[in-house]
Design a protein around this motif. Structure first.
Motif, mmCIF file in Angstrom:
data_model
loop_
_atom_site.group_PDB
_atom_site.id
_atom_site.type_symbol
_atom_site.label_atom_id
_atom_site.label_comp_id
_atom_site.label_asym_id
_atom_site.label_seq_id
_atom_site.Cartn_x
_atom_site.Cartn_y
_atom_site.Cartn_z
ATOM 1 N N LEU A 1 24.573 19.022 4.318
ATOM 2 C CA LEU A 1 25.699 19.657 5.006
ATOM 3 C C LEU A 1 26.535 20.460 4.019
ATOM 4 O O LEU A 1 26.879 21.623 4.264
ATOM 5 C CB LEU A 1 26.553 18.578 5.675
ATOM 6 C CG LEU A 1 27.845 19.067 6.348
ATOM 7 C CD1 LEU A 1 27.512 20.059 7.454
ATOM 8 C CD2 LEU A 1 28.620 17.892 6.928
ATOM 9 N N ALA A 2 26.853 19.814 2.858
ATOM 10 C CA ALA A 2 27.640 20.532 1.852
ATOM 11 C C ALA A 2 26.901 21.755 1.335
ATOM 12 O O ALA A 2 27.487 22.827 1.137
ATOM 13 C CB ALA A 2 27.975 19.582 0.699
ATOM 14 N N LEU A 3 25.566 21.595 1.094
ATOM 15 C CA LEU A 3 24.769 22.717 0.596
ATOM 16 C C LEU A 3 24.715 23.845 1.613
ATOM 17 O O LEU A 3 24.854 25.020 1.261
ATOM 18 C CB LEU A 3 23.353 22.231 0.268
ATOM 19 C CG LEU A 3 22.375 23.284 -0.289
ATOM 20 C CD1 LEU A 3 22.917 23.852 -1.593
ATOM 21 C CD2 LEU A 3 21.008 22.660 -0.518
ATOM 22 N N ASN A 4 24.518 23.505 2.886
ATOM 23 C CA ASN A 4 24.446 24.537 3.932
ATOM 24 C C ASN A 4 25.768 25.289 4.058
ATOM 25 O O ASN A 4 25.803 26.502 4.265
ATOM 26 C CB ASN A 4 24.077 23.902 5.270
ATOM 27 C CG ASN A 4 22.621 23.511 5.336
ATOM 28 O OD1 ASN A 4 21.799 24.066 4.603
ATOM 29 N ND2 ASN A 4 22.275 22.557 6.166
ATOM 30 N N ILE A 5 26.869 24.526 3.928
ATOM 31 C CA ILE A 5 28.185 25.175 4.014
ATOM 32 C C ILE A 5 28.365 26.152 2.852
ATOM 33 O O ILE A 5 28.830 27.286 3.021
ATOM 34 C CB ILE A 5 29.296 24.110 4.024
ATOM 35 C CG1 ILE A 5 29.246 23.315 5.345
ATOM 36 C CG2 ILE A 5 30.669 24.763 3.845
ATOM 37 C CD1 ILE A 5 30.171 22.130 5.377
ATOM 38 N N ILE B 1 25.951 27.589 1.054
ATOM 39 C CA ILE B 1 25.034 28.729 1.236
ATOM 40 C C ILE B 1 25.585 29.702 2.275
ATOM 41 O O ILE B 1 25.533 30.917 2.108
ATOM 42 C CB ILE B 1 23.639 28.224 1.624
ATOM 43 C CG1 ILE B 1 22.986 27.491 0.443
ATOM 44 C CG2 ILE B 1 22.749 29.379 2.078
ATOM 45 C CD1 ILE B 1 21.682 26.822 0.790
ATOM 46 N N LYS B 2 26.130 29.123 3.357
ATOM 47 C CA LYS B 2 26.670 29.963 4.423
ATOM 48 C C LYS B 2 27.844 30.792 3.908
ATOM 49 O O LYS B 2 27.968 31.985 4.196
ATOM 50 C CB LYS B 2 27.108 29.092 5.595
ATOM 51 C CG LYS B 2 27.503 29.882 6.833
ATOM 52 C CD LYS B 2 27.797 28.956 7.995
ATOM 53 C CE LYS B 2 28.166 29.762 9.250
ATOM 54 N NZ LYS B 2 28.438 28.863 10.392
ATOM 55 N N LYS B 3 28.720 30.134 3.092
ATOM 56 C CA LYS B 3 29.856 30.869 2.538
ATOM 57 C C LYS B 3 29.379 31.983 1.609
ATOM 58 O O LYS B 3 29.902 33.105 1.634
ATOM 59 C CB LYS B 3 30.768 29.905 1.778
ATOM 60 C CG LYS B 3 31.579 28.985 2.680
ATOM 61 C CD LYS B 3 32.502 28.084 1.843
ATOM 62 C CE LYS B 3 33.346 27.186 2.748
ATOM 63 N NZ LYS B 3 34.214 26.284 1.945
ATOM 64 N N ALA B 4 28.373 31.637 0.756
ATOM 65 C CA ALA B 4 27.857 32.639 -0.176
ATOM 66 C C ALA B 4 27.220 33.809 0.572
ATOM 67 O O ALA B 4 27.447 34.974 0.234
ATOM 68 C CB ALA B 4 26.843 32.000 -1.124
ATOM 69 N N ASN B 5 26.410 33.479 1.607
ATOM 70 C CA ASN B 5 25.768 34.543 2.399
ATOM 71 C C ASN B 5 26.807 35.399 3.112
ATOM 72 O O ASN B 5 26.672 36.631 3.195
ATOM 73 C CB ASN B 5 24.803 33.934 3.407
ATOM 74 C CG ASN B 5 23.574 33.358 2.742
ATOM 75 O OD1 ASN B 5 23.219 33.765 1.636
ATOM 76 N ND2 ASN B 5 22.907 32.432 3.387
ATOM 77 N N ASN B 6 27.849 34.736 3.631
ATOM 78 C CA ASN B 6 28.902 35.495 4.309
ATOM 79 C C ASN B 6 29.621 36.412 3.329
ATOM 80 O O ASN B 6 29.966 37.555 3.659
ATOM 81 C CB ASN B 6 29.901 34.535 4.958
ATOM 82 C CG ASN B 6 29.317 33.833 6.166
ATOM 83 O OD1 ASN B 6 28.348 34.312 6.749
ATOM 84 N ND2 ASN B 6 29.880 32.699 6.551
ATOM 85 N N ALA B 7 29.845 35.874 2.098
ATOM 86 C CA ALA B 7 30.522 36.699 1.088
ATOM 87 C C ALA B 7 29.675 37.910 0.724
ATOM 88 O O ALA B 7 30.181 39.040 0.616
ATOM 89 C CB ALA B 7 30.827 35.856 -0.147
ATOM 90 N N VAL B 8 28.352 37.675 0.498
ATOM 91 C CA VAL B 8 27.451 38.781 0.152
ATOM 92 C C VAL B 8 27.376 39.784 1.299
ATOM 93 O O VAL B 8 27.416 41.003 1.090
ATOM 94 C CB VAL B 8 26.048 38.230 -0.199
ATOM 95 C CG1 VAL B 8 25.057 39.383 -0.341
ATOM 96 C CG2 VAL B 8 26.102 37.427 -1.486
ATOM 97 N N GLU B 9 27.277 39.250 2.536
ATOM 98 C CA GLU B 9 27.184 40.131 3.703
ATOM 99 C C GLU B 9 28.468 40.937 3.865
ATOM 100 O O GLU B 9 28.429 42.145 4.149
ATOM 101 C CB GLU B 9 26.928 39.289 4.959
ATOM 102 C CG GLU B 9 26.656 40.086 6.218
ATOM 103 C CD GLU B 9 25.326 40.823 6.158
ATOM 104 O OE1 GLU B 9 25.180 41.826 6.868
ATOM 105 O OE2 GLU B 9 24.440 40.388 5.395
#
Length: 909
Positions: free
Chosen positions: A429-433, A435-443
């Motif tokens: 859960l922590a890893l997915n959160i 990754i999601k934050k990082a992907n959102n930042a990159v996007e």
């Protein structure tokens, strides 16, 4: 009297022996039933524990659906089920069966595992309308259709009746069901474990309490026979159809042994049975003959002993009435002394009669001792059997204790597995959160940069477009210089925007390479021509040297666009930091492609070389202030070459220039030999730049006899190449009256081509420098619709079209464009993409639906330049994409592909 007393003694002894044997047999039956019941109870307990574990997995899966993607949880659920059933070899299958529409509107959601060839396999085959598991008997048993799911069921565990496996194995099975609840204790499904009864029936088939006894198993809930050793054909029949089955179905307490006569006859067979806590009845039918066989044998032995004794006494009385009482009393006394009974334990002991006399009683004493010895041996056998039975009971007890210990170990392992699963779930859960934050930042960064690119390119289109128009007009030198400064500044800003977009795409993993065949020499020379033009604009006096092997032409299979970008970056840096001397582009093609850009510029300190290829990194701050730049160019080169599986590096020293090199593997090379001139095969090179002269001599010596000797004039076979570093062109003297101009940078292959065609060529006068991009363009014909909402860009585009002699119309958005296209005739449409009311993509789709406009050329004019933007234009139906800012030359070249230079002739797209 003595004879009567002795007969009475024999009778008492016979009754005592019968009772002892009967007690031993009862103990043996009890021990056997205890072992069997313990085996059944432990087996069912393990299976009930397992179905509770399956239920916990189902509850965890349902709770986590709101936290994680269903696909990820389904993969984890598959792994957990397989691992759980691999631990329990007695279970041949099982699964999790959710109520309709509980799992994201799925009517059937039933992951199932089964054992095949000693492997646990996962399947969704039973989650179908055809199987409809909600209406299966095993599902309805635990969870009837009419039962409210918010109300608890009377039991937590349900056992189905025995049934044959429908999957093809025809094994006899039972299924244990347990419930799956949500956090509000509402029933949301079932967990099941399937138990193959083959092993348990094999175990009980070997149980024999007497030689001719027969064992059986009955499901107490349904009354069906699971197993009968006497008649296997009774399997799955109703036990009430048999005499012993009716008795076994009598209601009794769990785990309590019952022994009941099969009939009311004195010689009736017996039925011994007990029911387990899970409702399975274990029983044995015992023939009456087995029960009395051993007792009868003991009675017969005692009877024969009595008859023998009585006969002996009668014989003695008949032989001598006078002497009978004295010896007979002695014999009776000896017999009494040899037979003793322990009334505390009811144990009978027989000892040898001690008689030393030799008379007529000696044979009798001998016979009695022989009989007593046989009786003692028989008693010892019975005692040994009893000891063996006790040892077997102890062994069964130990095995059951081991089984209980293993159950506890498995329970601990299961708890540990659940704890590990919870920990992994939290970590995932922590890893997915993250990754999601990082992907959102990159996007977000990519979207922001794309938007900024569009917003900056839009005014740049006005600036550079107007510059292109001004350069095509008559300007004096001051005006031309001012326009050049504006153009250089605009192009520099455009390069920075492109670099930022490229580094953003690379970091987001969205930059993909494409490969196709191309002429690498042509790409290199086009790059050198651009650098030569920049050098002239910057008024630098530098010789640009092209060191390329010309023995063969090479056709590579790679991404020519990205290779061109790398070359321009390296050559542009060399021009920026070099004020005099040379810039050399050296190419070597073997199994790999190696390219070197060598300059005589300011050089780089060693300590600054390590971070040279990092993002936003430059040699030092002073250089950055003096020469400018973002520090992205080399970082982009590094990342692109890494993506091509290659390597890049630098060799440099302060005030001794720099050599930037890169190597990449080559997928495919096609080569073709270069023709050698038959005449004019000798060449003298005159150049005031030694490095340029040496490079040309090395490259040309495979085709020509090259020297640097002085010669006043050319001869029939000898030509002279004059290169002046200050001039923009070199002169190739074929003969005294034939001189050809070679534009710089000098291309060795062009010298060969000029000499081959020397007989046909005529003298060419070098071009003079001009201050305009193109004084005029050959007219092209057609009526063009310009769709653009930005009035400045619209005006510039209209001015460019007028330069080409094209008539035009305009529309300020897509809606107006569709109306005009439907009601007017146009030969081509220039379409902006981002507009109010109706954008260019939707407008193009609507225009393509009009029957007479499905083939009209539509060219996108867009400040969105990402690969996905270009693809979006093509998918909408546009013919091609032109990136803003546009120039006269670019627009003229693209329009010429669709519009004719002859009036009334229009090319089809």
């Amino acid at each position: 009297m003595e004879l009567f007393g002795y007969g009475l003694l024999i009778t008492v002894n016979q009754n005592t022996s019968s009772k002892a044997l009967s007690d031993i047999k009862n103990k043996q039956i009890h021990a056997t039933f205890d072992a069997g019941l313990q085996k059944l109870n432990n087996q069912t307990k393990v299976l009930e524990q397992q179905v509770l574990s399956v239920s916990n997995i189902g509850q965890q899966f349902y709770r986590q659906l709101s936290l994680f993607p269903k696909e990820q949880l389904t993969q984890q659920l598959q792994i957990q089920l397989i691992q759980l059933f691999e631990q329990y070899s007695d279970a041949i299958g099982g699964g999790i069966w959710f109520e309709p529409n509980i799992i994201q509107q799925h009517k059937f959601f039933g992951p199932y595992v089964f054992r095949e060839n000693n492997q646990v396999k996962f399947s969704w085959d039973l989650s179908t309308q055809a199987y409809d598991y909600h209406n299966q008997s095993w599902y309805q048993l635990a969870l009837p259709s009419g039962w409210p799911r918010s109300i608890q069921r009377p039991q937590n565990i349900y056992w189905t009746e025995p049934y044959k496996d429908e999957a093809g194995s025809e094994q006899l099975m039972m299924t244990v069901d347990s419930f799956i609840w949500d956090d509000k204790k509402t029933i949301i499904g079932l967990a099941t474990v399937d138990w193959a009864l083959t092993e348990i029936t094999d175990f009980f088939s070997q149980i024999k309490v007497t030689p001719k006894s027969n064992s059986f198993l009955i499901d107490g809930h349904s009354g069906k026979i699971i197993f009968s050793s006497a008649n296997p054909e009774l399997t799955m029949k109703q036990a009430s159809e048999t005499d012993w089955g009716k008795i076994a179905l009598t209601e009794t307490l769990p785990n309590e042994l019952n022994m009941i006569d099969l009939t009311e006859q004195p010689t009736s067979d017996k039925v011994a049975f007990a029911i387990t806590s899970s409702g399975i009845i274990f029983g044995v039918t015992i023939p009456y003959t087995d029960l009395v066989a051993e007792t009868k044998y003991a009675e017969q032995q005692n009877l024969w002993l009595g008859i023998l004794i009585s006969a002996t006494f009668i014989a003695l009385v008949s032989l001598s009435l006078q002497q009978i009482f004295k010896p007979f009393n002695r014999i009776i006394s000896l017999v009494k002394d040899s037979i003793k009974t322990d009334y505390r334990t009811d144990e009978l002991t027989v000892s040898t009669i001690k008689y030393s006399g030799k008379n007529e009683f000696s044979p009798l004493i001998k016979a009695l001792n022989k009989l007593f010895n046989e009786f003692k041996n028989y008693t010892k056998q019975i005692e040994q059997k009893n000891k063996n039975l006790i040892l077997n009971k102890k062994e069964i007890t130990n095995l059951n204790e081991d089984l209980h210990s293993k159950v506890e170990e498995l329970t601990e392992l299961h708890n540990e597995l659940e704890n590990n699963s919870d920990r992994l779930t939290r970590q995932n859960l922590a890893l997915n959160i993250a990754i999601k934050k990082a992907n959102n930042a990159v996007e977000s960064k990519s979207n922001f940069l794309a938007l900024m690119s569009h917003e900056i390119r839009t005014p740049l289109n006005g600036i550079l477009g107007m510059v292109s128009l001004l350069k095509a007009s008559s300007l004096d030198k001051n005006q031309s210089d001012s326009i050049s400064v504006i153009e250089q500044s605009g192009n520099t800003l455009l390069t920075i925007i492109d670099d930022i977009l490229d580094i953003s795409k690379i970091e987001a993993g969205k930059l993909h390479l494409s490969s196709h065949k191309f002429d690498f020499e042509e790409v290199c020379y086009q790059c050198l021509e651009l650098i030569q033009a920049r050098m002239l604009q910057q008024e630098k006096s530098i010789d640009i040297i092209f060191d390329y092997p010309i023995s063969q032409t090479f056709e590579l299979y790679a991404d020519d666009v990205r290779l061109r970008q790398i070359l321009l970056n390296l050559l542009g840096n060399a021009l920026k930091f070099t004020h005099q001397g040379n810039i050399t582009l050296k190419v070597d093609i073997t199994n790999t492609l190696r390219v070197e850009v060598i300059d005589t510029g300011i050089g780089i300190e060693i300590q600054n070389q390590a971070n040279l290829f990092d993002t936003f990194s430059q040699a030092d701050q002073m250089i950055s202030k003096k020469y400018g730049g973002t520090g992205l160019g080399l970082a982009i080169c590094k990342k692109l070459i890494s993506q091509m599986q290659g390597d890049i590096g630098v060799i440099s020293a302060i005030n001794h220039g720099s050599t930037f090199w890169f190597e990449i593997p080559i997928t495919s090379i096609n080569s073709q030999l270069i023709e050698t001139p038959k005449t004019h095969n000798k060449l003298i090179i005159r150049a005031n730049n030694h490095a340029l002269k040496e490079t040309l001599m090395i490259n040309l010596k495979s085709h020509l006899l090259v020297s640097s000797a002085d010669s006043l004039s050319p001869t029939q076979d000898t030509s002279i190449l004059n290169i002046d570093s200050t001039a923009t062109e070199a002169q190739l003297q074929i003969s005294n009256d034939t001189e050809l101009s070679l534009k710089k940078p000098i291309r060795p292959r062009e010298i060969i081509n000029k000499l081959i065609t020397a007989g046909i060529s005529t003298s060419v006068t070098p071009n003079t420098n001009t201050t305009t991009e193109n004084l005029s363009y050959s007219p092209i014909f057609g009526h063009v619709l310009v769709v653009e909402d930005n009035l400045i860009n619209l005006a510039i585009c209209q001015n460019m079209l007028e330069k080409f002699g094209l008539s035009h119309d305009f529309a300020i958005n897509g809606k107006v464009a569709v109306e005009k296209a439907e009601n007017n005739h146009y030969d081509l449409i220039l379409m902006d993409c981002r507009m109010p009311e109706l954008d260019g993509f939707q407008a193009t789709k609507l225009i393509r639906k009009l029957p007479h406009l499905d083939k009209i050329p539509i060219l996108a004019l867009s400040a969105n330049v990402l690969a996905e933007d270009v693809e979006k234009c093509l998918l909408a139906g546009m013919n091609e994409h032109i990136a803003k800012p546009i120039t006269l030359s670019i627009l003229y070249e693209r329009l010429s592909n669709y519009l004719s230079k002859q009036k009334d002739v229009i090319k089809l797209a």
